[in-house]
Design a protein around this motif. Structure first.
Motif, PDB file in Angstrom:
ATOM      1  N   ARG A  28       0.774  -1.479  -0.038  1.00 20.16           N
ATOM      2  CA  ARG A  28       0.040  -0.003  -0.073  1.00 20.16           C
ATOM      3  C   ARG A  28       0.973   1.425  -0.023  1.00 20.16           C
ATOM      4  O   ARG A  28       0.285   2.413  -0.700  1.00 20.16           O
ATOM      5  CB  ARG A  28      -0.912   0.002   1.284  1.00 20.16           C
ATOM      6  CG  ARG A  28      -1.866   0.946   1.288  1.00 20.16           C
ATOM      7  CD  ARG A  28      -2.824   0.892   2.365  1.00 20.16           C
ATOM      8  NE  ARG A  28      -2.314   0.423   3.728  1.00 20.16           N
ATOM      9  CZ  ARG A  28      -2.247  -0.477   4.390  1.00 20.16           C
ATOM     10  NH1 ARG A  28      -3.056  -1.312   4.032  1.00 20.16           N
ATOM     11  NH2 ARG A  28      -1.645  -0.364   5.530  1.00 20.16           N
ATOM     12  N   ASN A  29       2.042   1.303   0.959  1.00 18.60           N
ATOM     13  CA  ASN A  29       2.755   2.532   0.862  1.00 18.60           C
ATOM     14  C   ASN A  29       3.874   2.783  -0.001  1.00 18.60           C
ATOM     15  O   ASN A  29       4.490   3.655  -0.393  1.00 18.60           O
ATOM     16  CB  ASN A  29       3.255   2.452   2.179  1.00 18.60           C
ATOM     17  CG  ASN A  29       2.029   2.563   3.224  1.00 18.60           C
ATOM     18  OD1 ASN A  29       1.048   3.395   3.057  1.00 18.60           O
ATOM     19  ND2 ASN A  29       2.490   1.880   4.419  1.00 18.60           N
ATOM     20  N   PHE A  30       4.179   1.422  -0.653  1.00 14.04           N
ATOM     21  CA  PHE A  30       5.532   1.714  -1.457  1.00 14.04           C
ATOM     22  C   PHE A  30       5.217   0.996  -2.804  1.00 14.04           C
ATOM     23  O   PHE A  30       5.579   1.857  -3.887  1.00 14.04           O
ATOM     24  CB  PHE A  30       6.798   0.828  -0.965  1.00 14.04           C
ATOM     25  CG  PHE A  30       8.058   1.035  -1.615  1.00 14.04           C
ATOM     26  CD1 PHE A  30       8.682   2.036  -1.678  1.00 14.04           C
ATOM     27  CD2 PHE A  30       8.476  -0.219  -2.272  1.00 14.04           C
ATOM     28  CE1 PHE A  30       9.817   2.304  -2.464  1.00 14.04           C
ATOM     29  CE2 PHE A  30       9.448  -0.255  -3.272  1.00 14.04           C
ATOM     30  CZ  PHE A  30      10.356   1.021  -3.174  1.00 14.04           C
ATOM     31  N   LEU A  31       4.866  -0.161  -3.174  1.00 10.99           N
ATOM     32  CA  LEU A  31       4.835  -0.894  -4.408  1.00 10.99           C
ATOM     33  C   LEU A  31       3.619  -0.193  -5.253  1.00 10.99           C
ATOM     34  O   LEU A  31       4.097   0.192  -6.469  1.00 10.99           O
ATOM     35  CB  LEU A  31       4.611  -2.273  -4.155  1.00 10.99           C
ATOM     36  CG  LEU A  31       6.029  -3.192  -3.766  1.00 10.99           C
ATOM     37  CD1 LEU A  31       5.422  -4.505  -3.483  1.00 10.99           C
ATOM     38  CD2 LEU A  31       7.042  -2.860  -4.497  1.00 10.99           C
ATOM     39  N   LEU A  32       2.797  -0.215  -4.729  1.00 11.34           N
ATOM     40  CA  LEU A  32       1.486   0.336  -5.613  1.00 11.34           C
ATOM     41  C   LEU A  32       1.502   1.847  -5.970  1.00 11.34           C
ATOM     42  O   LEU A  32       1.379   2.279  -6.956  1.00 11.34           O
ATOM     43  CB  LEU A  32       0.079  -0.040  -4.933  1.00 11.34           C
ATOM     44  CG  LEU A  32      -0.274  -1.381  -4.721  1.00 11.34           C
ATOM     45  CD1 LEU A  32      -1.450  -1.622  -4.085  1.00 11.34           C
ATOM     46  CD2 LEU A  32      -0.424  -2.182  -6.004  1.00 11.34           C
ATOM     47  N   PRO A  33       1.950   2.720  -4.907  1.00  8.38           N
ATOM     48  CA  PRO A  33       1.982   4.385  -5.245  1.00  8.38           C
ATOM     49  C   PRO A  33       3.009   4.454  -6.363  1.00  8.38           C
ATOM     50  O   PRO A  33       2.941   5.326  -7.176  1.00  8.38           O
ATOM     51  CB  PRO A  33       2.286   5.008  -4.244  1.00  8.38           C
ATOM     52  CG  PRO A  33       1.831   3.999  -2.947  1.00  8.38           C
ATOM     53  CD  PRO A  33       2.170   2.463  -3.453  1.00  8.38           C
ATOM     54  N   ARG A  34       4.048   3.711  -6.402  1.00  5.84           N
ATOM     55  CA  ARG A  34       5.463   3.915  -7.163  1.00  5.84           C
ATOM     56  C   ARG A  34       4.981   3.216  -8.448  1.00  5.84           C
ATOM     57  O   ARG A  34       5.864   3.366  -9.632  1.00  5.84           O
ATOM     58  CB  ARG A  34       6.686   3.754  -6.732  1.00  5.84           C
ATOM     59  CG  ARG A  34       7.040   4.636  -5.827  1.00  5.84           C
ATOM     60  CD  ARG A  34       8.181   4.343  -4.828  1.00  5.84           C
ATOM     61  NE  ARG A  34       8.796   5.360  -3.952  1.00  5.84           N
ATOM     62  CZ  ARG A  34       8.163   5.373  -2.792  1.00  5.84           C
ATOM     63  NH1 ARG A  34       7.375   4.713  -2.198  1.00  5.84           N
ATOM     64  NH2 ARG A  34       8.798   6.403  -1.950  1.00  5.84           N
ATOM     65  N   GLY A  35       3.974   2.586  -8.721  1.00  4.73           N
ATOM     66  CA  GLY A  35       3.895   1.868  -9.889  1.00  4.73           C
ATOM     67  C   GLY A  35       4.611   0.656 -10.046  1.00  4.73           C
ATOM     68  O   GLY A  35       4.763   0.307 -11.255  1.00  4.73           O
ATOM     69  N   PHE A  36       5.143   0.153  -9.261  1.00  3.04           N
ATOM     70  CA  PHE A  36       6.115  -1.032  -9.122  1.00  3.04           C
ATOM     71  C   PHE A  36       5.223  -2.405  -9.256  1.00  3.04           C
ATOM     72  O   PHE A  36       5.909  -3.369  -9.727  1.00  3.04           O
ATOM     73  CB  PHE A  36       7.111  -1.127  -8.291  1.00  3.04           C
ATOM     74  CG  PHE A  36       8.021  -0.281  -8.029  1.00  3.04           C
ATOM     75  CD1 PHE A  36       8.467   0.469  -9.317  1.00  3.04           C
ATOM     76  CD2 PHE A  36       8.716   0.201  -6.983  1.00  3.04           C
ATOM     77  CE1 PHE A  36       9.397   1.536  -9.312  1.00  3.04           C
ATOM     78  CE2 PHE A  36       9.802   1.262  -6.995  1.00  3.04           C
ATOM     79  CZ  PHE A  36      10.019   1.915  -8.068  1.00  3.04           C
ATOM     80  N   ALA A  37       3.787  -2.390  -9.061  1.00  2.00           N
ATOM     81  CA  ALA A  37       3.267  -3.619  -9.017  1.00  2.00           C
ATOM     82  C   ALA A  37       1.692  -3.045  -9.160  1.00  2.00           C
ATOM     83  O   ALA A  37       1.338  -2.044  -9.141  1.00  2.00           O
ATOM     84  CB  ALA A  37       3.030  -4.208  -7.647  1.00  2.00           C
TER      85      ALA A  37
END
Length: 150
Positions: A28-37
């Motif tokens: 929720r805080n790293f992968l999804l907002p940065r578009g990595f997943a």
């Protein structure tokens, strides 16, 4: 635990197209907002196949390019001009982005700053070595000459 489909390579987690399970906060805080997943779904399985097919095609072509770039990077030292005091101590530190910019300025091609691995903090002028992961099977060692300037 959240089930995700990686869209980019994430160090220590996997490559694009991999389905991984991570803690909810990391997703929720790293992968999804940065578009990595992307969140996993049954319809997402089709995306996994297309991402993996594209990755295989890119890897085949990029392996040869990575080997050529590794030879070029290892052959020539890269000069890094940074602000420093009279004693040679830097104002700040040399970061991965600085190394990537210096490589590009030296005419040795573009490298992703996330692929640069510095052995320790560089806080004074001198000669150093940095590792660059150009491909899963190809890594290069760059000679860095950190000099005072500006």
């Amino acid at each position: 635990m959240a089930k995700l489909i990686l869209t980019h390579e994430v160090t220590g987690l996997g490559a694009a197209g991999d389905v991984v399970e991570v803690k909810d906060g990391y997703a929720r805080n790293f992968l999804l907002p940065r578009g990595f997943a992307l969140t996993w779904s049954k319809g997402g399985e089709k995306q996994v196949e297309s991402i993996k097919a594209a990755r295989v095609a890119r890897e085949h072509a990029s392996l040869e390019d990575a080997q050529k770039q590794a030879a070029a990077l290892s052959a020539k030292p890269v000069k890094l001009v940074v602000k420093a005091g009279e004693t040679g101590r830097l104002f700040g530190t040399v970061k991965q982005g600085d190394v990537a910019d210096a490589v590009e300025a030296a005419g040795l091609g573009r490298i992703d700053k996330r692929k640069v691995e510095l052995p320790a903090h560089i806080k004074s002028v001198g000669s150093y070595q940095a590792n660059v992961r150009l491909h899963d099977d190809v890594a290069a060692v760059i000679e860095l000459d950190v000099v005072a300037g500006k």
